[in-house]
Write an enzyme that holds these catalytic residues in place. Structure first.
Site, PDB file in Angstrom:
ATOM      1  N   CYS A 125      11.860 -34.188  -6.364  1.00  0.00           N
ATOM      2  CA  CYS A 125      10.827 -33.820  -5.379  1.00  0.00           C
ATOM      3  C   CYS A 125      10.453 -34.988  -4.469  1.00  0.00           C
ATOM      4  O   CYS A 125       9.903 -34.788  -3.384  1.00  0.00           O
ATOM      5  CB  CYS A 125       9.589 -33.283  -6.081  1.00  0.00           C
ATOM      6  SG  CYS A 125       9.934 -31.768  -6.986  1.00  0.00           S
TER       7      CYS A 125
ATOM      8  N   HIS B 288       3.932 -33.555  -0.543  1.00  0.00           N
ATOM      9  CA  HIS B 288       4.848 -32.677  -1.276  1.00  0.00           C
ATOM     10  C   HIS B 288       4.037 -31.451  -1.700  1.00  0.00           C
ATOM     11  O   HIS B 288       2.911 -31.580  -2.177  1.00  0.00           O
ATOM     12  CB  HIS B 288       5.412 -33.418  -2.487  1.00  0.00           C
ATOM     13  CG  HIS B 288       6.181 -32.534  -3.407  1.00  0.00           C
ATOM     14  ND1 HIS B 288       7.143 -31.657  -2.957  1.00  0.00           N
ATOM     15  CD2 HIS B 288       6.125 -32.368  -4.753  1.00  0.00           C
ATOM     16  CE1 HIS B 288       7.646 -31.004  -3.988  1.00  0.00           C
ATOM     17  NE2 HIS B 288       7.047 -31.415  -5.089  1.00  0.00           N
TER      18      HIS B 288
ATOM     19  N   ASN C  46       7.094 -24.512  -4.311  1.00  0.00           N
ATOM     20  CA  ASN C  46       7.584 -25.887  -4.400  1.00  0.00           C
ATOM     21  C   ASN C  46       9.088 -25.881  -4.079  1.00  0.00           C
ATOM     22  O   ASN C  46       9.887 -25.376  -4.859  1.00  0.00           O
ATOM     23  CB  ASN C  46       7.330 -26.413  -5.817  1.00  0.00           C
ATOM     24  CG  ASN C  46       7.781 -27.846  -6.013  1.00  0.00           C
ATOM     25  OD1 ASN C  46       8.505 -28.401  -5.185  1.00  0.00           O
ATOM     26  ND2 ASN C  46       7.361 -28.444  -7.114  1.00  0.00           N
TER      27      ASN C  46
HETATM   28  O1  UT7 Z   1       7.323 -30.921  -7.837  1.00  0.00           O
HETATM   29  C1  UT7 Z   1       7.446 -31.639  -9.020  1.00  0.00           C
HETATM   30  C2  UT7 Z   1       6.144 -31.915  -9.547  1.00  0.00           C
HETATM   31  N1  UT7 Z   1       5.618 -30.769 -10.225  1.00  0.00           N
HETATM   32  C3  UT7 Z   1       4.348 -30.564 -10.200  1.00  0.00           C
HETATM   33  O2  UT7 Z   1       3.644 -31.262  -9.532  1.00  0.00           O
HETATM   34  C4  UT7 Z   1       3.783 -29.484 -11.071  1.00  0.00           C
HETATM   35  C5  UT7 Z   1       2.580 -30.021 -11.766  1.00  0.00           C
HETATM   36  N2  UT7 Z   1       1.943 -29.115 -12.642  1.00  0.00           N
HETATM   37  C6  UT7 Z   1       1.277 -28.013 -12.210  1.00  0.00           C
HETATM   38  O3  UT7 Z   1       1.262 -27.705 -11.043  1.00  0.00           O
HETATM   39  C7  UT7 Z   1       0.487 -27.239 -13.224  1.00  0.00           C
HETATM   40  O4  UT7 Z   1       0.378 -27.972 -14.415  1.00  0.00           O
HETATM   41  C8  UT7 Z   1       1.081 -25.834 -13.522  1.00  0.00           C
HETATM   42  C9  UT7 Z   1       0.894 -24.929 -12.317  1.00  0.00           C
HETATM   43  C10 UT7 Z   1       2.534 -25.966 -13.881  1.00  0.00           C
HETATM   44  C11 UT7 Z   1       0.330 -25.210 -14.698  1.00  0.00           C
HETATM   45  O5  UT7 Z   1      -1.052 -25.131 -14.406  1.00  0.00           O
HETATM   46  P1  UT7 Z   1      -2.130 -25.654 -15.464  1.00  0.00           P
HETATM   47  O6  UT7 Z   1      -3.441 -25.382 -14.915  1.00  0.00           O
HETATM   48  O7  UT7 Z   1      -1.776 -27.081 -15.793  1.00  0.00           O
HETATM   49  O8  UT7 Z   1      -1.876 -24.675 -16.677  1.00  0.00           O
HETATM   50  P2  UT7 Z   1      -1.453 -25.032 -18.152  1.00  0.00           P
HETATM   51  O9  UT7 Z   1      -0.045 -25.511 -18.202  1.00  0.00           O
HETATM   52  O10 UT7 Z   1      -2.513 -25.889 -18.756  1.00  0.00           O
HETATM   53  O11 UT7 Z   1      -1.523 -23.583 -18.796  1.00  0.00           O
HETATM   54  C12 UT7 Z   1      -2.750 -22.873 -18.945  1.00  0.00           C
HETATM   55  C13 UT7 Z   1      -2.438 -21.519 -19.537  1.00  0.00           C
HETATM   56  C14 UT7 Z   1      -1.503 -21.603 -20.737  1.00  0.00           C
HETATM   57  O12 UT7 Z   1      -1.931 -20.637 -21.684  1.00  0.00           O
HETATM   58  P3  UT7 Z   1      -2.712 -21.117 -23.006  1.00  0.00           P
HETATM   59  O13 UT7 Z   1      -1.781 -22.074 -23.704  1.00  0.00           O
HETATM   60  O14 UT7 Z   1      -3.960 -21.768 -22.507  1.00  0.00           O
HETATM   61  O15 UT7 Z   1      -2.933 -19.827 -23.725  1.00  0.00           O
HETATM   62  C15 UT7 Z   1      -0.173 -21.184 -20.176  1.00  0.00           C
HETATM   63  O16 UT7 Z   1       0.680 -20.604 -21.131  1.00  0.00           O
HETATM   64  O17 UT7 Z   1      -1.768 -20.703 -18.577  1.00  0.00           O
HETATM   65  C16 UT7 Z   1      -0.592 -20.144 -19.148  1.00  0.00           C
HETATM   66  N3  UT7 Z   1       0.397 -19.941 -18.107  1.00  0.00           N
HETATM   67  C17 UT7 Z   1       0.480 -18.809 -17.378  1.00  0.00           C
HETATM   68  N4  UT7 Z   1      -0.258 -17.680 -17.401  1.00  0.00           N
HETATM   69  C18 UT7 Z   1       0.081 -16.718 -16.520  1.00  0.00           C
HETATM   70  C19 UT7 Z   1       1.370 -20.795 -17.693  1.00  0.00           C
HETATM   71  N5  UT7 Z   1       2.089 -20.237 -16.716  1.00  0.00           N
HETATM   72  C20 UT7 Z   1       1.549 -18.998 -16.498  1.00  0.00           C
HETATM   73  C21 UT7 Z   1       1.854 -17.947 -15.626  1.00  0.00           C
HETATM   74  N6  UT7 Z   1       1.089 -16.839 -15.661  1.00  0.00           N
HETATM   75  N7  UT7 Z   1       2.864 -18.029 -14.724  1.00  0.00           N
END
Ligand code: UT7
Length: 323
Positions: free
Chosen positions: A114, A250, A280
């Site tokens: 990225c 980005h 992304n």
């Molecule tokens: O370009 C390269 C760099 N990449 C990035 O910058 C990405 C960086 N990370 C992010 O943007 C975020 O961490 C994500 C968008 C990937 C995830 O968001 P988050 O607020 O950090 O969520 P999380 O990983 O803490 O997950 C929260 C909950 C989890 O459920 P539990 O464990 O709390 O029950 C996940 O399983 O959300 C759940 N979850 C979803 N729910 C519905 C994860 N993906 C999804 C989904 N739909 N697509």
């Protein structure tokens, strides 16, 4: 007199297939609401089955050349930032070279995931300041749809395909921060974070593999590192957040974009945001946002821009540029 690598054209290409968040609801335990709230993403484009990174990169390149009023034969070098080249080799850049009908010069790829576009811009700038090239096409192009695990809701809803391109040309400045062109660059990587974001395949496994990400951890690093690198590049140029007309970040997650702008003291009115429409697109996201920002009339001649990105590696960095 100081030599500066100055932007004379930008362009982009997005594949026809537009996929709204709601399309994932049929196959995954996810909702449009979750994706919008946690990422800011509303839709993304995906390449057609036979459509490649170099196809899209070539279209973006021709658009950038048209804006600059240049022909492919005027270009000395092509650098393509990509982690999804058509083949293991040759480079996507040489395929773009052939596709646009450029027979001279040289072309190669840069792979920094990225952060690829800021790495490619930094490389182009160094080549130009060293007298190796006067006109360089810098392209970010990706088909991440080919390396996604469609059963993993934590990754496959985040990415999109597309390409953006920029033509850089040598111009003379007076060495001050008022010059147009690239004013400062700042690059970093730390391979000890490999397991946070990687593809579990490649030459060593005999299969292309799929993207794996510890999203929450990458998020934490992004918020900590992006403002830091942007501020380091600004300081190198003798500038600060107060001088910035546009952050062109980005486009991974709207929450990361907002947190970075806030840390830099730059209001969201001065941030180019396209994540809602593109998702992304990895190395393509900054040049896509630049091209869209110019098309919207946001970015104008003389504006001070900061581009910042982080991704797999981890690799991160920034470029300060006066448009
Ligand atoms: O370009 C390269 C760099 N990449 C990035 O910058 C990405 C960086 N990370 C992010 O943007 C975020 O961490 C994500 C968008 C990937 C995830 O968001 P988050 O607020 O950090 O969520 P999380 O990983 O803490 O997950 C929260 C909950 C989890 O459920 P539990 O464990 O709390 O029950 C996940 O399983 O959300 C759940 N979850 C979803 N729910 C519905 C994860 N993906 C999804 C989904 N739909 N697509």
């Amino acid at each position: 007199m100081t030599i500066r690598a100055t932007v004379t054209g930008v362009g982009h290409y997005l594949p026809d297939r537009l996929v709204p968040n709601s399309e994932f609801e049929a196959t995954l335990d996810t909702t449009d609401e979750w994706i919008r709230e946690r990422t800011g993403i509303e839709r993304r484009h995906f390449a057609a089955p036979g459509q490649t990174t170099s196809d899209m990169g070539a279209r973006a390149a021709l658009a950038a050349l048209a804006m600059a009023g240049r022909e492919p034969g005027d270009v000395d070098a092509i650098i393509v930032a990509t982690s999804t080249p058509d083949l293991t080799f040759p480079s996507a850049a040489t395929m773009v070279q052939k596709a646009i009908g450029m027979t001279g010069g040289f072309a190669f790829d840069v792979q920094a995931v990225c952060a690829g576009f800021v790495y490619a811009l930094t490389t182009a700038n160094a080549l130009m300041l060293a007298g190796q090239a006067k006109r360089v096409l810098v392209i970010g192009a990706e088909t991440f749809s080919k390396i996604l695990d469609w059963t993993d809701r934590t990754t496959c809803v985040l990415f999109g395909d597309g390409a953006g391109a920029m033509l850089l040309e040598i111009e003379e400045g007076d060495g001050s921060a008022r010059d147009r062109g690239i004013l400062a660059t700042d690059l970093h990587s730390d391979g000890s974070f490999k397991d946070l974001l990687y593809v579990d395949g490649g030459i060593s496994t005999g299969a292309p593999g799929v993207l794996k990400m510890e999203g929450r951890e990458v998020f934490r690093h992004a918020v900590a590192k992006l403002a830091q690198t942007a501020e380091a590049a600004l300081e190198q140029a003798g500038l600060s957040g107060a001088d910035v007309d546009w952050i062109v970040p980005h486009q991974a997650n709207l929450r990361i974009i907002k947190a970075t702008a806030q840390k830099m003291g730059v209001p969201m009115e001065r941030v180019v945001v396209t994540v809602q429409d593109h998702g992304n697109t990895s190395a393509a996201s900054i040049p896509l946002a630049l091209s869209v920002g110019v098309g919207r009339g946001q970015i104008k001649r003389g504006d001070l821009l900061v581009m910042e990105a982080i991704g797999g590696g981890l690799a991160w960095g920034s470029v300060v540029l006066r448009w």
